[in-house]
Write a protein that holds these residues in place. Structure first.
Motif, PDB file in Angstrom:
ATOM      1  N   LYS A 100       7.363   2.471  15.681  1.00  0.00           N
ATOM      2  CA  LYS A 100       7.471   1.305  16.450  1.00  0.00           C
ATOM      3  C   LYS A 100       8.841   1.069  17.281  1.00  0.00           C
ATOM      4  CE  LYS A 100       5.284  -2.944  17.639  1.00  0.00           C
ATOM      5  NZ  LYS A 100       4.495  -4.241  16.798  1.00  0.00           N
ATOM      6  N   ALA A 101       9.716   1.025  16.412  1.00  0.00           N
ATOM      7  CA  ALA A 101      11.235   0.561  16.880  1.00  0.00           C
ATOM      8  C   ALA A 101      11.586   1.618  17.726  1.00  0.00           C
ATOM      9  CB  ALA A 101      12.136   0.750  15.484  1.00  0.00           C
ATOM     10  N   ASN A 152       9.970   1.030  21.101  1.00  0.00           N
ATOM     11  CA  ASN A 152      10.397  -0.211  21.809  1.00  0.00           C
ATOM     12  C   ASN A 152      11.928  -0.078  22.347  1.00  0.00           C
ATOM     13  OD1 ASN A 152       8.046  -1.707  21.111  1.00  0.00           O
ATOM     14  ND2 ASN A 152       9.210  -2.652  19.377  1.00  0.00           N
ATOM     15  N   SER A 153      12.698   0.621  21.584  1.00  0.00           N
ATOM     16  CA  SER A 153      14.089   1.103  22.268  1.00  0.00           C
ATOM     17  C   SER A 153      14.010   1.799  23.357  1.00  0.00           C
ATOM     18  CB  SER A 153      14.709   1.633  21.110  1.00  0.00           C
ATOM     19  OG  SER A 153      15.313   0.591  19.991  1.00  0.00           O
ATOM     20  N   MET A 156      10.145   2.876  12.120  1.00  0.00           N
ATOM     21  CA  MET A 156      11.039   3.305  12.878  1.00  0.00           C
ATOM     22  C   MET A 156      10.123   3.738  14.065  1.00  0.00           C
ATOM     23  SD  MET A 156      14.054   3.151  11.968  1.00  0.00           S
ATOM     24  CE  MET A 156      14.945   4.473  12.914  1.00  0.00           C
ATOM     25  N   ASN A 182       8.288  -6.725  16.006  1.00  0.00           N
ATOM     26  CA  ASN A 182       8.463  -6.106  17.135  1.00  0.00           C
ATOM     27  C   ASN A 182       9.954  -5.640  17.403  1.00  0.00           C
ATOM     28  OD1 ASN A 182       7.436  -5.098  19.364  1.00  0.00           O
ATOM     29  ND2 ASN A 182       7.812  -6.981  20.734  1.00  0.00           N
ATOM     30  N   PRO A 183      10.566  -4.713  16.511  1.00  0.00           N
ATOM     31  CA  PRO A 183      11.930  -4.770  16.593  1.00  0.00           C
ATOM     32  C   PRO A 183      12.419  -3.445  17.479  1.00  0.00           C
ATOM     33  CG  PRO A 183      11.028  -3.648  14.818  1.00  0.00           C
ATOM     34  CD  PRO A 183      10.095  -4.126  15.498  1.00  0.00           C
ATOM     35  N   THR A 184      13.489  -3.362  17.963  1.00  0.00           N
ATOM     36  CA  THR A 184      14.158  -2.032  18.278  1.00  0.00           C
ATOM     37  C   THR A 184      14.667  -1.399  17.259  1.00  0.00           C
ATOM     38  OG1 THR A 184      16.253  -3.227  19.133  1.00  0.00           O
ATOM     39  CG2 THR A 184      14.418  -3.039  20.712  1.00  0.00           C
ATOM     40  N   VAL A 185      15.440  -0.251  17.378  1.00  0.00           N
ATOM     41  CA  VAL A 185      16.065   0.422  16.336  1.00  0.00           C
ATOM     42  C   VAL A 185      16.974  -0.322  15.734  1.00  0.00           C
ATOM     43  CG1 VAL A 185      17.161   2.669  15.770  1.00  0.00           C
ATOM     44  CG2 VAL A 185      15.330   2.722  17.310  1.00  0.00           C
ATOM     45  N   ALA A 208      15.399  -2.960  13.447  1.00  0.00           N
ATOM     46  CA  ALA A 208      14.708  -2.447  12.444  1.00  0.00           C
ATOM     47  C   ALA A 208      15.630  -1.927  11.302  1.00  0.00           C
ATOM     48  CB  ALA A 208      13.766  -1.366  12.955  1.00  0.00           C
TER      49      ALA A 208
END
Length: 307
Positions: free
Chosen positions: A101-102, A105-106, A99, A253-256, A259
Motif C-alpha cells: 500500500k505504501a 500511495n508513493s 509496503m 495510509n502511509p507513503t514509503v 511506512a
C-alpha cells in the motif's frame, strides 16, 4: 605622387616562403584536431572507477545488511559479503510495514506532483521568459523569494488548512501543497530563455496563433529535454519526502518513507529489517532509471548545452 616615391615591396625571402607554406599546411591539421574526439587516459578511467564504486557502495552495503541478521550487522567489522537471509527479510519488511500500500500511495503522490510541477513550471517559465506583461520581473522575484522561506514555517497553517478542507490523513493533503515549485519555475524559465528563439514565437503570432497554441505547438517540443529532467528530479524528491507526509498521514495510509518508520518502532531495532525495507523502497527508483535512463541522461546533456 609618382610611383617612384612609393616604397618598393620587399621581395620574399626563402625563409618567409617556408613560413607561409608552413601556415598553409597547418590549417588542415588544426581542422582535423578540432573535429577529433579526445580519448580519456588511464588516470581518467581510474578516477571514474573510484567515483562509481564510491557512489554504488551505499546501495551495495544496504543489500548486504538486508541479507544478514541483526547480530551480524552490528558486529565490528561489519559484513562486506551478502548473507543468506535476503528474501526472508524482504518478505518480513513487506508484511510488517505494509509496503504494498505504501508503494501505491508513493506512486500516486510522486506521479501527480511530478506531472503537475512539470506542466505548471513549463507554463510559468514560458510566460516569464517570452511573454511581455506588467510587473513581470517583480512577480519573478517574488517566485524566487519563496525559495528563501523555510518550509517548516508553513507547517502549522498548512496543517490547519488541510484539516478545514477535510483532507486530514488523506493523500490530497500531501499532493496539493506541492503541485508547483519555485525551483521548477526558475529552471524552466532559464532553459526557455536560451533554447526558445524569439523569432519562433513571433512567427506563431504572425500566423494567428494565441499563447496556448504557441505553447502546445512550439514550446513543448523544444522544452521536452528540460521537462524530462525536471520530472525525474521532482519524482525522486516527492518519493523520498518524509517531513510533510509524516505529519499529514498516519500508518493506515502511509507513503514509503512513513511506512519505514514502523520497522524501527520496537525497543530493539532490527537493522537488517530496516535495510530490507529501505531496499524495497529504492527498487522502484532504480527500475525507473533503468527504463528511462537514456532519455534522462540525454535531457541532462541537452539542457547543459542549451541552458
Amino acid at each position: 605622387m609618382t610611383t617612384d616615391s612609393l616604397p618598393a615591396r620587399a621581395e620574399p625571402r626563402p625563409g618567409d616562403v617556408q613560413k607561409s607554406t608552413g601556415r598553409t599546411r597547418r590549417r588542415p591539421t588544426l581542422r582535423i584536431r578540432a573535429g577529433r574526439q579526445h580519448h580519456a587516459g588511464p588516470l581518467a578511467y581510474v578516477l571514474l572507477a573510484i567515483a562509481a564504486l564510491t557512489s554504488l557502495f551505499p546501495l551495495y552495503w544496504t543489500m548486504v545488511a538486508a541479507s544478514t541478521d541483526n547480530t551480524r550487522v552490528t558486529q565490528t567489522p561489519p559484513p562486506l559479503l551478502p548473507g543468506p537471509n535476503l528474501f526472508e527479510n524482504l518478505a518480513r519488511a513487506w508484511d510488517e510495514a505494509a509496503m504494498g500500500k505504501a508503494m501505491i500511495n508513493s506512486l500516486i503522490v510522486a506521479g501527480c506532483i511530478a506531472l503537475a510541477t512539470v506542466l505548471f513550471a513549463t507554463l510559468a517559465g514560458f510566460a516569464f521568459a517570452k511573454l511581455r506583461f506588467k510587473a513581470r520581473n517583480v512577480l519573478l522575484m517574488l517566485v524566487i523569494g519563496t525559495m528563501m522561506v523555510p518550509p517548516q514555517l508553513s507547517v502549522v497553517p498548512l496543517f490547519m488548512m488541510m484539516s478545514d478542507l477535510g483532507w486530514g490523513q488523506k493523500l490530497p493533503a500531501v499532493i496539493f501543497p506541492t503541485l508547483v515549485s519555485a525551483v521548477g519555475v526558475f529552471f524552466m524559465r532559464q532553459y526557455l530563455a536560451e533554447a526558445l528563439p524569439d523569432e519562433l514565437v513571433e512567427a506563431g503570432r504572425v500566423d494567428g496563433a494565441h499563447s496556448l497554441r504557441i505553447f502546445w505547438s512550439i514550446v513543448l517540443p523544444i522544452a521536452r529535454p528540460a521537462m524530462s529532467v525536471l520530472f525525474m528530479i521532482t519524482f525522486v524528491h516527492a518519493w523520498n519526502d518524509f517531513f510533510w507526509p509524516f505529519i499529514a498521514l498516519d500508518m493506515s495510509n502511509p507513503t514509503v518513507p512513513v511506512a519505514l518508520t514502523q520497522l524501527s518502532a520496537g525497543y530493539i531495532r532490527d537493522q537488517s529489517l530496516i535495510m530490507a525495507g529501505a531496499l524495497l523502497g529504492t527498487l522502484p527508483l532504480l527500475a525507473m532509471f533503468v527504463v528511462f535512463g537514456r532519455q534522462i541522461v540525454g535531457g541532462i546533456m541537452q539542457g547543459a548545452v542549451k541552458g
